[in-house]
Design a protein around this motif. Structure first.
Motif, PDB file in Angstrom:
ATOM      1  N   SER A  87      32.123  37.485  37.420  1.00 33.56           N
ATOM      2  CA  SER A  87      31.511  38.404  36.462  1.00 33.56           C
ATOM      3  C   SER A  87      30.021  38.288  36.403  1.00 33.56           C
ATOM      4  O   SER A  87      29.191  39.289  36.354  1.00 33.56           O
ATOM      5  CB  SER A  87      32.026  38.239  35.107  1.00 33.56           C
ATOM      6  OG  SER A  87      33.331  38.907  35.104  1.00 33.56           O
ATOM      7  N   ILE A 130      28.920  43.711  31.639  1.00 31.94           N
ATOM      8  CA  ILE A 130      30.114  42.680  31.822  1.00 31.94           C
ATOM      9  C   ILE A 130      31.574  43.302  31.495  1.00 31.94           C
ATOM     10  O   ILE A 130      32.380  43.295  31.989  1.00 31.94           O
ATOM     11  CB  ILE A 130      29.938  41.526  30.799  1.00 31.94           C
ATOM     12  CG1 ILE A 130      28.744  40.917  31.246  1.00 31.94           C
ATOM     13  CG2 ILE A 130      31.094  40.594  30.782  1.00 31.94           C
ATOM     14  CD1 ILE A 130      28.323  39.634  30.545  1.00 31.94           C
ATOM     15  N   ALA A 142      32.036  46.433  34.377  1.00 26.93           N
ATOM     16  CA  ALA A 142      32.611  45.917  35.512  1.00 26.93           C
ATOM     17  C   ALA A 142      34.233  45.989  35.450  1.00 26.93           C
ATOM     18  O   ALA A 142      34.930  45.870  36.648  1.00 26.93           O
ATOM     19  CB  ALA A 142      32.200  44.437  35.784  1.00 26.93           C
ATOM     20  N   GLU A 147      35.728  45.948  39.234  1.00 26.57           N
ATOM     21  CA  GLU A 147      36.646  44.483  39.346  1.00 26.57           C
ATOM     22  C   GLU A 147      38.003  45.045  40.040  1.00 26.57           C
ATOM     23  O   GLU A 147      38.540  44.343  40.564  1.00 26.57           O
ATOM     24  CB  GLU A 147      36.442  43.575  38.339  1.00 26.57           C
ATOM     25  CG  GLU A 147      35.071  42.783  38.251  1.00 26.57           C
ATOM     26  CD  GLU A 147      35.170  42.026  37.164  1.00 26.57           C
ATOM     27  OE1 GLU A 147      36.085  41.793  36.555  1.00 26.57           O
ATOM     28  OE2 GLU A 147      33.948  41.233  36.805  1.00 26.57           O
ATOM     29  N   GLY A 191      37.235  38.438  38.072  1.00 28.92           N
ATOM     30  CA  GLY A 191      36.408  38.476  37.179  1.00 28.92           C
ATOM     31  C   GLY A 191      36.892  38.704  35.709  1.00 28.92           C
ATOM     32  O   GLY A 191      38.285  39.093  35.510  1.00 28.92           O
ATOM     33  N   GLY A 194      36.656  41.288  33.853  1.00 28.95           N
ATOM     34  CA  GLY A 194      36.756  42.667  33.472  1.00 28.95           C
ATOM     35  C   GLY A 194      38.104  43.020  34.074  1.00 28.95           C
ATOM     36  O   GLY A 194      38.970  43.566  33.340  1.00 28.95           O
TER      37      GLY A 194
END
Lengths: 315, 283
Positions: free
Chosen positions: A98, A252, A255, A259, A266, A268
């Motif tokens: 991330s 963050i 995403a 992702e 990550g 997300g």
């Protein structure tokens, strides 16, 4: 400046506490016994009773909150139902992806958004401005997953330039070259955000260009390029710098979709998978971590902003 | 009447924004008369005619269930309008009410705006995901969730605007002539907020489409059987190389509609009362 910092810190604490209450209540808003929810379907009645006693689920809600908060402050966010591991460790395993993804996205946003925004502002009213402004708006109108799917199809499937999914850690084989896994995802995530930066740079440069000091600079015969760079761009950058900070904080959670498209391990994607798996301790933990991060980054941005533009702290 | 003049002035000399506005009108019309213009039933499955290429009679081809993509796209316009209008109504009603009341009744407002601050500490998509976790997948819940997410920003914006209006002389005059609180709020302040509300509405409409499509893609939005453009993309994404038309048409429809809404929002914002220029961010 010091007074402003202290003041901002004092407004942060109640907001953080209030947000933590909301995150705490999350598990209680789900219908059913919270201990059974936190342990998942496979839990035995003994396990449920044990966790109930541990977390004080039979006691008043406010006591439960403080017990939970005490655990959280010691870094104990509970145990993941799916992974059977501490939630903090599960979240930590997604942190590398991330953070790298967000950083690389910021890199593209600055590299692409900033120059186009400046170009759009300096060519204000011409066809260059019209094309860049409309292009930016078009980029902001695209669903990110749709863009991501087409980037995969063109650059991974057809041309074979970049891998289409996954991300091995930088400490695995390949080392720093593993960053190529993040090129397409970061470009996908950057597109709508770079578009917003283009619009913001353009708007704030046009704002500054109308100010008296710029007129004075022009009147005393400075070269137009010098006026644009030293007098307009530098001042416009203050507002833009703040936007960079807020964008980074938002990346963050933004995403999540990217992702998922690129199957990146990550935070997300962890949120989405945990929601689909009903892994409530992880959902609760991730929300808490993201919200706290988001607030801290926003605070730092505000403080940096106040330092760049002292008028802010005097208000 | 004022709103009509405002609309006319906003679009004067803006060809692209006018085209965007006409496109949106077309979407609304398609949504209303969908059963009349759709050549096939959007839910009818035809195992034999799977993944046929665009042509006649399936203008946009068929999907992996053999359903007609063109008919699904037309019915998808319905969902676009429902999601857009629904989220705008929820956001403007909740957010607007909180913003206006907070600015007008200062003490209560202090408390309410702090609560809004706390909610704004949650990034938009994360908050939508949290709310979705607590609710079931349905059209109403998707509208509610997206509406609530944008209610916070709306509350902030309307708070600032009402505060500015409150200081105007005509409000003092209304107070002096004995007008009550609700009369001042709804007969003197609200009409002045209509054009900025319209601008806000157009941006929320655009963002709601992208959020709804993202939720559909994650499998957390509308129920999978509902023909929405987001669901069409989500369901057919694995056929991107074999049947690219399945992703091109719904995707383009989303892009063009959101783009149009943004153009309309921009045009409206540029012609707005200069007092409120700084308040409306459009993000």
């Amino acid at each position: 400046m010091l007074a402003y910092t202290v003041k901002r810190l004092f407004t942060l604490i109640p907001t953080l506490l209030a947000a933590s209450i909301l995150v705490f209540l999350f598990v209680h808003l789900i219908p059913g016994d919270p201990a059974a929810i936190l342990l998942g379907d496979t839990a035995t009645p003994e396990e449920i009773a044990q966790l109930s006693a541990e977390m004080g689920f039979d006691r008043p809600l406010w006591i439960q909150y403080f017990l939970w908060l005490g655990n959280v402050l010691q870094g104990d966010l509970g145990i993941s139902i799916f992974f059977r591991e501490p939630v903090l460790a599960v979240i930590g395993s997604g942190a590398e992806t991330s953070i790298l993804l967000a950083s690389m996205t910021m890199f593209w946003i600055i590299l692409i958004g900033l120059p186009i925004g400046v170009l759009s502002a300096t060519k204000h009213g011409t066809w260059v401005d019209q094309i860049t402004s409309s292009g930016a708006m078009l980029a902001a109108s695209m669903p990110t997953f749709w863009l991501g799917l087409y980037l995969i199809m063109i650059f991974s499937v057809t041309l074979g330039w970049f891998p289409s999914s996954g991300f091995p850690s930088l400490s695995d084989d390949g080392g720093i070259t593993n960053l190529r896994y993040l090129i397409l995802p970061s470009l996908t995530l950057a597109a709508p955000n770079a578009a917003l930066i283009v619009r913001l740079v353009r708007a704030s440069m046009l704002d500054v260009a109308r100010e008296d000091h710029v007129r004075t600079a022009r009147a005393k015969g400075l070269h137009p390029a010098r006026v644009t760079i030293k007098h307009v761009f530098r001042n416009a950058l203050i507002a833009v710098a703040a936007a960079f900070g807020f964008t980074f904080a938002a990346l963050i959670s933004e995403a999540v979709v990217t992702e998922t498209v690129f199957s990146l391990p990550g935070i997300g994607r962890l949120v989405v998978q945990s929601i689909l798996r009903r892994d409530y301790p992880v959902i609760q933990g991730v929300i808490l971590v993201i919200v706290v991060l988001y607030m801290i980054i926003n605070l730092l941005v505000d403080l940096a902003y106040a330092r760049l533009d002292p008028r802010v702290s005097l208000k | 009447m004022n709103t009509l003049i405002f609309l006319r002035d906003a679009f004067a000399g803006r060809k692209l924004a006018t085209a965007g506005f006409l496109w949106l009108c077309l979407i609304v019309v398609a949504a209303i008369i969908a059963p009349l213009v759709a050549p096939f039933d959007p839910l009818e499955i035809d195992p034999v005619g799977r993944l046929t290429e665009p042509g006649w009679p399936n203008l946009f081809g068929t999907d992996h269930f053999g359903r007609d993509t063109f008919s699904r796209a037309i019915y998808g316009a319905r969902m676009t309008v429902i999601i857009g209008v629904g989220s705008v109504l929820v956001a403007l009603f909740c957010g607007g009410l909180i913003g206006m009341i907070s600015a007008y009744f200062t003490r209560l407002g202090h408390f309410l705006m702090r609560a809004v601050d706390v909610l704004m500490a949650f990034p938009a998509l994360l908050m939508a995901l949290v709310l979705i976790t607590l609710l079931e997948r349905s059209v109403v819940n998707t509208v509610l969730v997206i509406g609530i997410v944008y209610a916070t920003t709306t509350a902030r914006i309307l708070f600032g605007m009402t505060l500015k209006l409150k200081g105007e002389t005509f409000i003092d005059a209304a107070v002096c002539s004995g007008a009550g609180n609700s009369s001042i709020l709804f007969r003197h302040i609200l009409p002045n907020l209509l054009s900025p509300l319209l601008v806000q509405a157009s941006f929320i409409f655009a963002f709601a489409q992208l959020q709804a499509a993202a939720l559909d893609f994650l499998g957390l939005g509308l129920p999978p059987e509902v023909p929405s453009w987001g669901n069409m993309l989500s369901e057919e994404r694995i056929y991107i190389t074999r049947a690219p038309w399945l992703l091109i048409y719904p995707g383009m429809l989303i892009v063009v509609s959101v783009f149009s809404m943004n153009l309309v929002g921009d045009a409206l914002r540029d012609s707005i009362d200069p007092r409120f220029k700084d308040d409306i961010a459009g993000v």
